[in-house]
Enzyme design. Structure first.
Site, mmCIF file in Angstrom:
data_model
loop_
_atom_site.group_PDB
_atom_site.id
_atom_site.type_symbol
_atom_site.label_atom_id
_atom_site.label_comp_id
_atom_site.label_asym_id
_atom_site.label_seq_id
_atom_site.Cartn_x
_atom_site.Cartn_y
_atom_site.Cartn_z
ATOM 1 N N GLY A 19 0.825 -1.219 0.000
ATOM 2 C CA GLY A 19 0.000 0.000 0.000
ATOM 3 C C GLY A 19 0.848 1.253 0.000
ATOM 4 O O GLY A 19 0.653 2.141 0.832
ATOM 5 N N ALA A 20 1.777 1.324 -0.954
ATOM 6 C CA ALA A 20 2.746 2.436 -0.937
ATOM 7 C C ALA A 20 2.526 3.420 -2.074
ATOM 8 O O ALA A 20 3.445 4.129 -2.463
ATOM 9 C CB ALA A 20 4.165 1.868 -0.985
ATOM 10 N N ARG B 274 0.271 5.914 -2.079
ATOM 11 C CA ARG B 274 -0.129 7.232 -1.570
ATOM 12 C C ARG B 274 -0.021 7.231 -0.054
ATOM 13 O O ARG B 274 0.293 6.201 0.552
ATOM 14 C CB ARG B 274 -1.548 7.631 -2.016
ATOM 15 C CG ARG B 274 -2.633 6.687 -1.545
ATOM 16 C CD ARG B 274 -3.948 7.006 -2.263
ATOM 17 N NE ARG B 274 -4.806 5.837 -2.295
ATOM 18 C CZ ARG B 274 -5.850 5.631 -1.480
ATOM 19 N NH1 ARG B 274 -6.168 6.523 -0.578
ATOM 20 N NH2 ARG B 274 -6.561 4.539 -1.584
ATOM 21 N N VAL C 172 -3.470 -6.834 -1.424
ATOM 22 C CA VAL C 172 -2.860 -7.453 -0.235
ATOM 23 C C VAL C 172 -3.584 -8.754 0.163
ATOM 24 O O VAL C 172 -3.042 -9.567 0.905
ATOM 25 C CB VAL C 172 -2.828 -6.411 0.917
ATOM 26 C CG1 VAL C 172 -4.223 -6.223 1.523
ATOM 27 C CG2 VAL C 172 -1.812 -6.786 1.983
ATOM 28 N N ASN D 229 1.384 -2.175 5.460
ATOM 29 C CA ASN D 229 0.690 -0.885 5.563
ATOM 30 C C ASN D 229 -0.663 -0.850 4.845
ATOM 31 O O ASN D 229 -1.537 -0.086 5.215
ATOM 32 C CB ASN D 229 1.626 0.188 4.974
ATOM 33 C CG ASN D 229 0.982 1.542 4.858
ATOM 34 O OD1 ASN D 229 0.855 2.246 5.844
ATOM 35 N ND2 ASN D 229 0.571 1.911 3.648
ATOM 36 N N TYR E 193 -13.197 -1.354 11.211
ATOM 37 C CA TYR E 193 -11.818 -0.859 11.060
ATOM 38 C C TYR E 193 -11.059 -1.017 12.385
ATOM 39 O O TYR E 193 -9.936 -1.548 12.428
ATOM 40 C CB TYR E 193 -11.882 0.610 10.627
ATOM 41 C CG TYR E 193 -10.546 1.303 10.508
ATOM 42 C CD1 TYR E 193 -9.577 0.842 9.619
ATOM 43 C CD2 TYR E 193 -10.259 2.442 11.260
ATOM 44 C CE1 TYR E 193 -8.356 1.489 9.497
ATOM 45 C CE2 TYR E 193 -9.047 3.100 11.142
ATOM 46 C CZ TYR E 193 -8.100 2.620 10.257
ATOM 47 O OH TYR E 193 -6.891 3.264 10.149
ATOM 48 N N ALA E 194 -11.687 -0.573 13.472
ATOM 49 C CA ALA E 194 -11.038 -0.636 14.788
ATOM 50 C C ALA E 194 -10.769 -2.089 15.185
ATOM 51 O O ALA E 194 -9.668 -2.435 15.636
ATOM 52 C CB ALA E 194 -11.916 0.057 15.831
ATOM 53 N N ALA E 195 -11.766 -2.961 15.001
ATOM 54 C CA ALA E 195 -11.606 -4.371 15.404
ATOM 55 C C ALA E 195 -10.529 -5.052 14.559
ATOM 56 O O ALA E 195 -9.708 -5.818 15.077
ATOM 57 C CB ALA E 195 -12.945 -5.106 15.253
#
Ligand SMILES: NC(=O)c1ccc[n+]([C@@H]2O[C@H](COP(=O)([O-])OP(=O)(O)OC[C@H]3O[C@@H](n4cnc5c(N)ncnc54)[C@H](OP(=O)(O)O)[C@@H]3O)[C@@H](O)[C@H]2O)c1
Length: 262
Positions: A21-22, A24, A72, A98, A164-166
């Site tokens: 994930g590079a 941006r 990914v 990332n 997202y948090a979990a």
């Protein structure tokens, strides 16, 4: 007493690091920063046009790189990517896991199975497939550095960010298990909780949206957003260097102290 070895934060030149994930944001900032330190980087992203732009950007600043469009979630593709890095440079020293896809902010009561699947497939599962791809090469040299990305929202339980948090707390958990399992192989594994969000704000956003964004920093200890290249990447570089060799299984907040507002 053994002679001091002077483990060094500037030992990165010549190392080989995969950054997922590079294309941006934080991943691109990390790639640019590591590149200026002489690191040879493998970079990935989903959208082919952004991968091409990233390759041009890295070439312009003289960074030796392999850039590939790669989701990914694609474990086999990640093994191939890491294999190509090893074939070209003869070593694989580091991983910055990332990449992660997002969904709009949604109250828990409305979260769907698709929302959960996307966040877990691209978060902890993608992170694990990336780890599995690099670890055999790290074991070979008995040296490796893995940096994962989590979020402070996982610790605070921010409303609207449930999946997202979990999924990011699952990444922190995997980080600790990996640190335990691979420590004796000379591999350290740590998780960064970054804050660098301005690149996510649409430049055409209306005044209300911009005001919400600015308000996030009103009570922030350092009073500003983080810069991917100049604020987040140097800490990632430290965790990829020899100087961090006695740090593993840890969570490192690189958020200007922002979590203290919670
Ligand atoms: N920004 C923050 O303040 C913040 C805070 C806490 C945690 N984090 C974490 O830090 C990481 C980077 O954040 P960011 O703000 O820089 O994200 P971002 O701006 O959304 O960039 C995400 C990068 O990952 C790629 N990507 C997205 N989904 C992917 C997938 N399924 N497979 C491969 N690549 C994919 C994107 O490529 P495409 O453009 O091709 O999709 C892009 O290069 C994320 O893991 C995020 O959870 C960020």
């Amino acid at each position: 007493m053994a002679a001091p070895t002077h483990a060094d934060v500037s030992d990165l030149a010549g190392r080989v690091v995969l950054i997922t994930g590079a294309t941006r944001g934080i991943g691109l900032g990390v790639a640019r920063h590591l590149g200026t330190l002489g690191v040879r980087v493998g970079v990935t992203g989903r959208k082919p046009e952004r991968v091409e732009e990233t390759a041009v950007t890295l070439s312009d600043v003289g960074v030796d790189h392999i850039a590939r469009a790669l989701d990914v979630r694609d474990g086999d593709g990640t093994v191939e990517m890491v294999g190509a890095m090893h074939e070209r440079w003869g070593r694989v020293d580091g991983l910055v896991a990332n990449a992660q896809s997002f969904r709009p902010v949604t109250p828990l009561a409305d979260v769907s199975a698709d929302d959960m699947d996307l966040l877990f497939d691209t978060g902890p599962k993608g992170t694990l497939w990336s780890m599995q791809a690099v670890v055999p090469f790290m074991r070979e040299r008995r040296w490796g550095r893995i940096v994962t990305m989590g979020t402070a929202l996982g610790l605070t339980g921010a409303a609207g960010y449930g999946p997202y948090a979990a999924s990011n707390e699952a990444i922190r958990s995997l980080t600790r298990t990996a640190a335990n399992e691979w420590g004796r192989d000379g591999i350290t594994v740590n998780c960064v909780l970054p804050a660098s969000a301005r690149h996510r704000l649409n430049p055409d956003a209306d005044a209300d949206r911009k005001a919400v964004f600015d308000a996030m920093y009103a009570e922030h200890p350092l009073g500003r957003d983080g810069d991917p290249e100049d604020d987040i990447a140097p800490v990632v570089a430290f965790l990829l260097s020899d100087a961090s060799r006695y740090v593993t299984g840890q969570t490192v907040g690189v958020d200007g102290g922002g979590i203290m507002r919670a």
